[in-house]
Design an enzyme around this catalytic site. Structure first.
Site, short mmCIF file in Angstrom:
data_model
loop_
_atom_site.label_atom_id
_atom_site.label_comp_id
_atom_site.label_asym_id
_atom_site.label_seq_id
_atom_site.Cartn_x
_atom_site.Cartn_y
_atom_site.Cartn_z
N SER A 11 0.84 -1.20 0.00
CA SER A 11 0.00 0.00 0.00
C SER A 11 0.87 1.25 0.00
CB SER A 11 -0.86 -0.03 1.26
OG SER A 11 -1.49 1.21 1.46
N TYR A 19 -1.92 -0.86 10.82
CA TYR A 19 -2.15 -1.45 9.49
C TYR A 19 -0.97 -1.13 8.57
CZ TYR A 19 -3.78 -1.79 4.71
OH TYR A 19 -3.87 -2.09 3.37
N LYS A 73 2.09 -3.63 6.63
CA LYS A 73 2.48 -3.67 5.21
C LYS A 73 3.99 -3.55 5.07
CE LYS A 73 -1.54 -4.31 3.50
NZ LYS A 73 -1.86 -5.60 2.92
P1 NAD Z 1 -10.87 -7.24 1.24
O1 NAD Z 1 -11.09 -7.21 2.71
O2 NAD Z 1 -12.03 -7.03 0.36
O3 NAD Z 1 -10.15 -8.60 0.82
C1 NAD Z 1 -9.29 -9.28 1.70
C2 NAD Z 1 -9.76 -10.73 1.73
O4 NAD Z 1 -8.91 -11.47 2.58
C3 NAD Z 1 -11.19 -10.90 2.26
O5 NAD Z 1 -11.91 -11.69 1.33
C4 NAD Z 1 -11.02 -11.62 3.59
O6 NAD Z 1 -12.10 -12.47 3.88
C5 NAD Z 1 -9.72 -12.37 3.34
N1 NAD Z 1 -8.96 -12.71 4.55
C6 NAD Z 1 -8.60 -11.91 5.58
N2 NAD Z 1 -7.89 -12.62 6.48
C7 NAD Z 1 -7.81 -13.89 6.01
C8 NAD Z 1 -7.21 -15.08 6.49
N3 NAD Z 1 -6.56 -15.12 7.66
N4 NAD Z 1 -7.32 -16.19 5.74
C9 NAD Z 1 -8.00 -16.17 4.55
N5 NAD Z 1 -8.58 -15.08 4.06
C10 NAD Z 1 -8.48 -13.95 4.78
O7 NAD Z 1 -9.73 -6.16 0.92
P2 NAD Z 1 -9.23 -5.60 -0.48
O8 NAD Z 1 -9.61 -4.18 -0.57
O9 NAD Z 1 -9.57 -6.54 -1.57
O10 NAD Z 1 -7.67 -5.64 -0.21
C11 NAD Z 1 -6.86 -6.73 -0.59
C12 NAD Z 1 -5.45 -6.49 -0.11
O11 NAD Z 1 -4.98 -5.26 -0.64
C13 NAD Z 1 -5.34 -6.35 1.42
O12 NAD Z 1 -4.15 -6.95 1.83
C14 NAD Z 1 -5.28 -4.87 1.63
O13 NAD Z 1 -4.59 -4.53 2.80
C15 NAD Z 1 -4.51 -4.42 0.40
N6 NAD Z 1 -4.76 -3.03 0.03
C16 NAD Z 1 -6.05 -2.59 -0.11
C17 NAD Z 1 -6.28 -1.26 -0.43
C18 NAD Z 1 -7.69 -0.74 -0.55
O14 NAD Z 1 -7.88 0.48 -0.42
N7 NAD Z 1 -8.70 -1.57 -0.78
C19 NAD Z 1 -5.21 -0.40 -0.65
C20 NAD Z 1 -3.91 -0.89 -0.51
C21 NAD Z 1 -3.70 -2.22 -0.16
C1 WQD Z 2 -9.71 9.37 0.81
C2 WQD Z 2 -9.97 10.85 1.05
C3 WQD Z 2 -10.29 11.40 3.36
C4 WQD Z 2 -14.04 9.19 3.83
C5 WQD Z 2 -6.95 4.45 2.84
C6 WQD Z 2 -5.86 3.81 3.64
C7 WQD Z 2 -4.74 3.41 2.74
C8 WQD Z 2 -5.26 2.54 1.58
C9 WQD Z 2 -6.40 3.18 0.87
C10 WQD Z 2 -5.11 0.29 2.26
C11 WQD Z 2 -9.23 11.41 2.25
C12 WQD Z 2 -11.55 11.67 2.57
C13 WQD Z 2 -12.89 9.75 3.32
C14 WQD Z 2 -15.12 10.03 4.18
C15 WQD Z 2 -13.82 11.92 3.47
N1 WQD Z 2 -5.78 1.31 2.08
N2 WQD Z 2 -12.78 11.09 3.14
N3 WQD Z 2 -14.97 11.38 3.98
O1 WQD Z 2 -7.30 7.45 3.69
O2 WQD Z 2 -6.44 7.89 1.36
O3 WQD Z 2 -6.42 5.61 2.21
O4 WQD Z 2 -7.41 3.55 1.83
O5 WQD Z 2 -3.94 0.13 2.15
O6 WQD Z 2 -3.82 2.73 3.52
O7 WQD Z 2 -5.39 4.74 4.61
O8 WQD Z 2 -8.58 6.61 1.65
O9 WQD Z 2 -10.90 6.55 0.95
O10 WQD Z 2 -10.37 6.65 3.42
O11 WQD Z 2 -9.96 8.66 2.01
O12 WQD Z 2 -13.74 13.16 3.32
O13 WQD Z 2 -16.17 9.59 4.67
O14 WQD Z 2 -11.36 11.03 1.33
O15 WQD Z 2 -10.09 12.38 4.33
O16 WQD Z 2 -8.87 12.74 1.94
P1 WQD Z 2 -7.14 7.01 2.31
P2 WQD Z 2 -10.02 7.04 2.04
#
Ligand code: NAD
Ligand code: WQD
Length: 336
Positions: A124, A149, A153
């Site tokens: 991330s 979190y 990562k």
């Molecule tokens: P998500 O929660 O939709 O998907 C994660 C999946 O992992 C879920 O289906 C959950 O049931 C499964 N899971 C969790 N723990 C588990 C375990 N112990 N065993 C088996 N399955 C398990 O999340 P996502 O948005 O699809 O994110 C996927 C990955 O990408 C995550 O690692 C997340 O941290 C990373 N990521 C997400 C974002 C974002 O904004 N969505 C941004 C950056 C990184």
């Molecule tokens: C985006 C913008 C908020 C909600 C997060 C994690 C990051 C990554 C992606 C996993 C910001 C604003 C949000 C709301 C708002 N995830 N906001 N009202 O914080 O950039 O990133 O998700 O790895 O690690 O921190 O994403 O979608 O929460 O926010 O005004 O109800 O929207 O302040 O400027 P963020 P977000």
């Protein structure tokens, strides 16, 4: 060639499963459904027109995972499994360290035992913390994460890189996602957060569909053009295609590489709200609320390395992201 996707019943993994199947890979999925539904995988099979063997298991469970590796014999592992709610990680740090680190250790141990050499990890942009200046390149300083979190990562990146260092045949690709939004254009799969969404786009779509009364915009006094926070929103289908390119790279190379997956363009909260209103024809009521703890003013990628090395570039527009998020939410107002 079979690719094992851990956590692919979730948002990003489900879209990636389809992209991989379309690129000709066989996909097997392990998920414990702690934050997802098996229905997502059923719909992926329907959309891709292929079977995707699905194993319900905790990816940290060594015995269960050894069995799954023996059955699947994966050529590569893509690791999406983990918890991702930033605020919850502050309140329950051990839950996050336990799950996110244990799933990683078990997957890497099973890979070593099974002889699987390619590992791709969902990292991330949060690993850059508050220290680096935008746009972030892969060389930007990491650390200074504002929540557990983010630290998981960074720790996992280190664990995976050290594992590759000790095994010269191994390949690790660390993908630093920026802000994934959007959904498959069919409207059949998409983001399905449990409870009140933490992230902006699912919050907007739930306001649009009437599940939430109004959006809280966290701060309008940032040093940005309209005062609201700026992020690099990336369509989840672009992200999914990035995984296909990363997999091809991992299967042909050794060692560890890091790639930013973003568009390189910053979009403010209010710009996203207005783009969504245009795409959906629905007005989003909002109020300006205080800043959210831990938020940065601006976060966006320099995605040049992924284009240069992987031949990948995000192509979908903010309008595509909004239209596809809306199609998913309006067709599935209560998720799966
Ligand atoms: P998500 O929660 O939709 O998907 C994660 C999946 O992992 C879920 O289906 C959950 O049931 C499964 N899971 C969790 N723990 C588990 C375990 N112990 N065993 C088996 N399955 C398990 O999340 P996502 O948005 O699809 O994110 C996927 C990955 O990408 C995550 O690692 C997340 O941290 C990373 N990521 C997400 C974002 C974002 O904004 N969505 C941004 C950056 C990184
Ligand atoms: C985006 C913008 C908020 C909600 C997060 C994690 C990051 C990554 C992606 C996993 C910001 C604003 C949000 C709301 C708002 N995830 N906001 N009202 O914080 O950039 O990133 O998700 O790895 O690690 O921190 O994403 O979608 O929460 O926010 O005004 O109800 O929207 O302040 O400027 P963020 P977000």
């Amino acid at each position: 060639m079979t690719i094992l996707l851990a956590g692919a019943a979730g948002y990003i993994g489900s879209h990636t499963a389809i992209a991989l199947a379309q690129a000709g890979y066989d996909v097997a999925i392990v998920d414990d459904f702690s934050n997802s539904s098996p229905e997502a995988v059923r719909r992926c099979e329907e959309l891709a027109g292929v079977k995707m063997p699905l194993y319900q298991a905790d990816a940290a469970d060594r015995a269960a995972m050894e069995d799954i590796f023996a059955q699947v014999r994966p050529a590569a592992v893509i690791h999406f499994a983990g918890f991702k709610a930033v605020g919850e990680s502050v309140a329950k740090p051990l839950k996050y360290y336990r799950n996110n680190l244990d799933t990683t250790l078990t997957l890497l141990e099973c890979m070593a035992k099974a002889g699987t050499k390619a590992f791709i990890f969902s990292s991330s942009a949060t690993v850059y913390g508050a220290r680096a200046a935008v746009p972030y390149t892969e060389q930007s300083e990491t650390g200074g994460c504002t929540n557990p979190y983010g630290w998981t990562k960074l720790m996992i990146e280190q664990i995976a890189a050290d594992t590759a260092k000790a095994d010269p045949d191994m390949s690790v690709v660390l993908l630093r996602y920026f802000n994934p939004v959007g959904a498959h254009p069919s409207g059949r799969i998409g983001e399905n957060p449990s409870g009140v969404p933490n992230n902006l786009m699912p919050y907007i779509t739930q306001v649009a569909v009437g599940r939430l009364p109004q959006l809280n915009v966290f701060g309008d006094d940032y040093p940005t053009p309209d005062g609201t926070g700026v992020r690099d929103y990336i369509h989840v289908c672009d992200l999914a295609e990035g995984h296909v390119k990363a997999l091809e790279y991992a299967l042909e190379h050794k060692g560890t590489e890091v790639f930013n997956l973003g568009t390189g363009h910053g979009v403010s909260v209010l710009e996203l709200v207005h783009a969504f209103e245009r795409a959906s024809g629905v007005k989003i009521p909002y109020r300006i609320a205080p800043r959210r703890a831990g938020d940065l003013a601006e976060v966006y990628a320099d995605p040049a390395k992924a284009e240069r090395v992987l031949g990948w570039k995000a192509t979908r527009t903010v309008e595509d992201m909004c239209a596809d998020s809306w199609r998913w939410q309006s067709n599935n107002p209560n998720g799966y």
